[in-house]
Design a protein around this motif. Structure first.
Motif, mmCIF file in Angstrom:
data_model
loop_
_atom_site.group_PDB
_atom_site.id
_atom_site.type_symbol
_atom_site.label_atom_id
_atom_site.label_comp_id
_atom_site.label_asym_id
_atom_site.label_seq_id
_atom_site.Cartn_x
_atom_site.Cartn_y
_atom_site.Cartn_z
ATOM 1 N N ARG A 6 9.801 77.566 31.008
ATOM 2 C CA ARG A 6 10.163 78.639 30.940
ATOM 3 C C ARG A 6 10.138 77.709 32.371
ATOM 4 O O ARG A 6 9.816 78.192 33.664
ATOM 5 C CB ARG A 6 9.865 79.889 30.362
ATOM 6 N N GLN A 7 12.246 77.792 32.809
ATOM 7 C CA GLN A 7 12.125 77.871 33.947
ATOM 8 C C GLN A 7 12.312 79.148 35.127
ATOM 9 O O GLN A 7 13.050 80.158 34.283
ATOM 10 C CB GLN A 7 13.115 76.393 34.640
ATOM 11 N N THR A 8 11.710 79.377 36.095
ATOM 12 C CA THR A 8 11.937 80.427 36.719
ATOM 13 C C THR A 8 12.299 80.630 38.000
ATOM 14 O O THR A 8 13.397 81.574 38.160
ATOM 15 C CB THR A 8 9.940 81.149 36.839
ATOM 16 N N ALA A 9 12.050 79.723 38.827
ATOM 17 C CA ALA A 9 13.292 79.546 40.419
ATOM 18 C C ALA A 9 14.381 79.811 40.279
ATOM 19 O O ALA A 9 14.363 78.658 39.146
ATOM 20 C CB ALA A 9 12.012 78.440 40.887
ATOM 21 N N ALA A 10 14.802 80.146 40.716
ATOM 22 C CA ALA A 10 16.621 79.773 41.178
ATOM 23 C C ALA A 10 16.611 78.601 41.966
ATOM 24 O O ALA A 10 16.307 78.231 42.470
ATOM 25 C CB ALA A 10 17.257 81.232 41.803
ATOM 26 N N GLN A 11 17.641 77.980 40.970
ATOM 27 C CA GLN A 11 18.059 76.877 41.796
ATOM 28 C C GLN A 11 19.447 77.021 41.391
ATOM 29 O O GLN A 11 20.282 77.154 40.715
ATOM 30 C CB GLN A 11 18.016 75.959 40.543
ATOM 31 N N ASP A 25 15.034 82.878 38.164
ATOM 32 C CA ASP A 25 15.063 84.778 38.507
ATOM 33 C C ASP A 25 15.289 84.199 39.879
ATOM 34 O O ASP A 25 14.479 83.635 40.670
ATOM 35 C CB ASP A 25 13.581 84.624 38.177
ATOM 36 N N LEU A 26 16.128 85.045 39.891
ATOM 37 C CA LEU A 26 17.021 85.709 41.433
ATOM 38 C C LEU A 26 15.899 86.485 43.068
ATOM 39 O O LEU A 26 16.302 87.752 42.378
ATOM 40 C CB LEU A 26 17.959 86.011 41.630
ATOM 41 N N THR A 27 14.433 86.401 42.447
ATOM 42 C CA THR A 27 13.671 87.191 43.015
ATOM 43 C C THR A 27 14.008 86.907 44.512
ATOM 44 O O THR A 27 13.907 86.602 44.687
ATOM 45 C CB THR A 27 12.184 87.286 42.752
ATOM 46 N N LEU A 28 12.410 87.378 45.148
ATOM 47 C CA LEU A 28 12.935 87.777 46.776
ATOM 48 C C LEU A 28 12.611 86.541 46.938
ATOM 49 O O LEU A 28 12.475 85.864 48.096
ATOM 50 C CB LEU A 28 11.786 89.008 46.770
#
Length: 123
Positions: A6-11, A25-28
Protein backbone atom coordinates in the motif's frame (compact mmCIF):
# COMPACT_ATOMS: atom_id res chain seq x y z
CA UNK A 1 2.61 -15.15 -3.66
CA UNK A 2 3.51 -11.51 -3.72
CA UNK A 3 1.90 -9.08 -1.32
CA UNK A 4 0.54 -5.85 -2.64
CA UNK A 5 2.23 -2.91 -0.96
CA UNK A 6 0.00 0.00 0.00
CA UNK A 7 1.31 3.40 -0.97
CA UNK A 8 1.38 5.61 2.11
CA UNK A 9 3.74 8.49 1.41
CA UNK A 10 2.11 11.40 -0.36
CA UNK A 11 3.14 11.95 -3.96
CA UNK A 12 2.63 15.02 -6.12
CA UNK A 13 2.32 14.17 -9.79
CA UNK A 14 2.23 16.56 -12.75
CA UNK A 15 -0.47 15.66 -15.27
CA UNK A 16 0.39 18.46 -17.69
CA UNK A 17 -1.13 21.82 -18.52
CA UNK A 18 -1.21 23.01 -14.91
CA UNK A 19 -3.09 19.87 -13.77
CA UNK A 20 -1.72 18.09 -10.69
CA UNK A 21 -2.60 15.05 -8.60
CA UNK A 22 -1.77 14.51 -4.92
CA UNK A 23 -2.18 11.02 -3.48
CA UNK A 24 -1.26 9.15 -0.31
CA UNK A 25 -1.15 9.92 3.39
CA UNK A 26 -0.72 13.65 3.93
CA UNK A 27 0.92 13.35 7.36
CA UNK A 28 3.49 15.64 8.95
CA UNK A 29 6.34 13.46 7.65
CA UNK A 30 4.94 13.48 4.11
CA UNK A 31 4.46 17.25 4.20
CA UNK A 32 8.12 17.66 5.15
CA UNK A 33 9.09 15.73 2.03
CA UNK A 34 6.65 17.66 -0.18
CA UNK A 35 7.64 21.11 1.09
CA UNK A 36 10.31 21.51 -1.59
CA UNK A 37 7.82 20.64 -4.34
CA UNK A 38 5.03 22.84 -5.60
CA UNK A 39 2.41 22.68 -8.33
CA UNK A 40 3.10 25.07 -11.19
CA UNK A 41 0.40 26.79 -13.19
CA UNK A 42 -0.59 26.15 -16.78
CA UNK A 43 -1.08 28.79 -19.45
CA UNK A 44 -4.24 29.99 -17.71
CA UNK A 45 -2.24 30.96 -14.57
CA UNK A 46 -3.92 28.19 -12.56
CA UNK A 47 -2.53 25.12 -10.88
CA UNK A 48 -5.42 22.69 -10.51
CA UNK A 49 -4.74 20.15 -7.76
CA UNK A 50 -6.82 16.98 -7.47
CA UNK A 51 -6.89 15.75 -3.85
CA UNK A 52 -9.29 12.86 -4.40
CA UNK A 53 -6.71 10.21 -3.51
CA UNK A 54 -5.40 11.88 -0.35
CA UNK A 55 -5.77 9.63 2.67
CA UNK A 56 -5.15 10.75 6.24
CA UNK A 57 -5.20 14.51 5.72
CA UNK A 58 -3.64 16.51 8.54
CA UNK A 59 -3.37 20.09 9.71
CA UNK A 60 0.18 20.02 8.32
CA UNK A 61 -1.34 19.15 4.93
CA UNK A 62 -3.69 22.13 5.17
CA UNK A 63 -0.69 24.33 6.02
CA UNK A 64 1.15 22.97 2.97
CA UNK A 65 -1.77 23.90 0.72
CA UNK A 66 -1.75 27.42 2.18
CA UNK A 67 2.00 27.65 1.54
CA UNK A 68 1.59 26.51 -2.07
CA UNK A 69 -1.27 28.94 -2.53
CA UNK A 70 0.79 31.86 -1.21
CA UNK A 71 3.71 30.99 -3.49
CA UNK A 72 1.43 30.78 -6.51
CA UNK A 73 -0.28 34.07 -5.68
CA UNK A 74 3.13 35.73 -5.40
CA UNK A 75 3.68 34.55 -8.99
CA UNK A 76 0.26 35.94 -10.08
CA UNK A 77 -1.29 32.48 -10.30
CA UNK A 78 -4.02 30.60 -8.45
CA UNK A 79 -4.26 27.25 -6.74
CA UNK A 80 -7.57 25.53 -7.50
CA UNK A 81 -8.46 22.50 -5.37
CA UNK A 82 -10.59 19.65 -6.67
CA UNK A 83 -12.02 16.56 -4.93
CA UNK A 84 -11.06 17.75 -1.46
CA UNK A 85 -11.61 14.97 1.08
CA UNK A 86 -14.29 15.82 3.67
CA UNK A 87 -11.78 15.32 6.51
CA UNK A 88 -9.51 17.94 4.97
CA UNK A 89 -12.44 20.33 4.56
CA UNK A 90 -13.24 19.88 8.26
CA UNK A 91 -9.62 20.53 9.26
CA UNK A 92 -9.55 23.71 7.16
CA UNK A 93 -12.83 24.84 8.70
CA UNK A 94 -11.55 24.18 12.23
CA UNK A 95 -8.43 26.19 11.46
CA UNK A 96 -10.64 28.95 10.02
CA UNK A 97 -8.86 28.82 6.65
CA UNK A 98 -11.48 27.11 4.48
CA UNK A 99 -12.37 30.38 2.73
CA UNK A 100 -8.69 31.14 2.13
CA UNK A 101 -8.39 27.83 0.29
CA UNK A 102 -11.58 28.45 -1.66
CA UNK A 103 -13.40 25.66 0.15
CA UNK A 104 -16.27 27.69 1.57
CA UNK A 105 -17.94 28.33 -1.76
CA UNK A 106 -17.63 24.72 -2.95
CA UNK A 107 -20.77 23.60 -1.17
CA UNK A 108 -22.66 26.89 -1.18
CA UNK A 109 -25.53 27.16 -3.64
CA UNK A 110 -27.15 30.40 -4.84
CA UNK A 111 -30.17 29.58 -2.65
CA UNK A 112 -27.94 29.70 0.44
CA UNK A 113 -27.19 33.39 -0.12
CA UNK A 114 -30.69 34.59 -1.11
CA UNK A 115 -32.83 36.45 1.39
CA UNK A 116 -35.85 34.40 2.49
CA UNK A 117 -38.56 36.69 1.10
CA UNK A 118 -36.60 38.87 -1.27
CA UNK A 119 -37.40 42.11 0.59
CA UNK A 120 -34.80 42.84 3.19
CA UNK A 121 -37.01 45.60 4.71
CA UNK A 122 -39.46 43.26 6.45
CA UNK A 123 -39.02 42.78 10.19
Amino acid sequence: MGRRRRQTAAQLTALGGGQWHLAGDLTLAAVGELAAERPTPGDDAQAVLDLGDVRQPSSAGVALLLEWQAALRAADADLVLRNVPPAMERLAALANVAALLGLGELRQSPQDTATPHGDGDRV
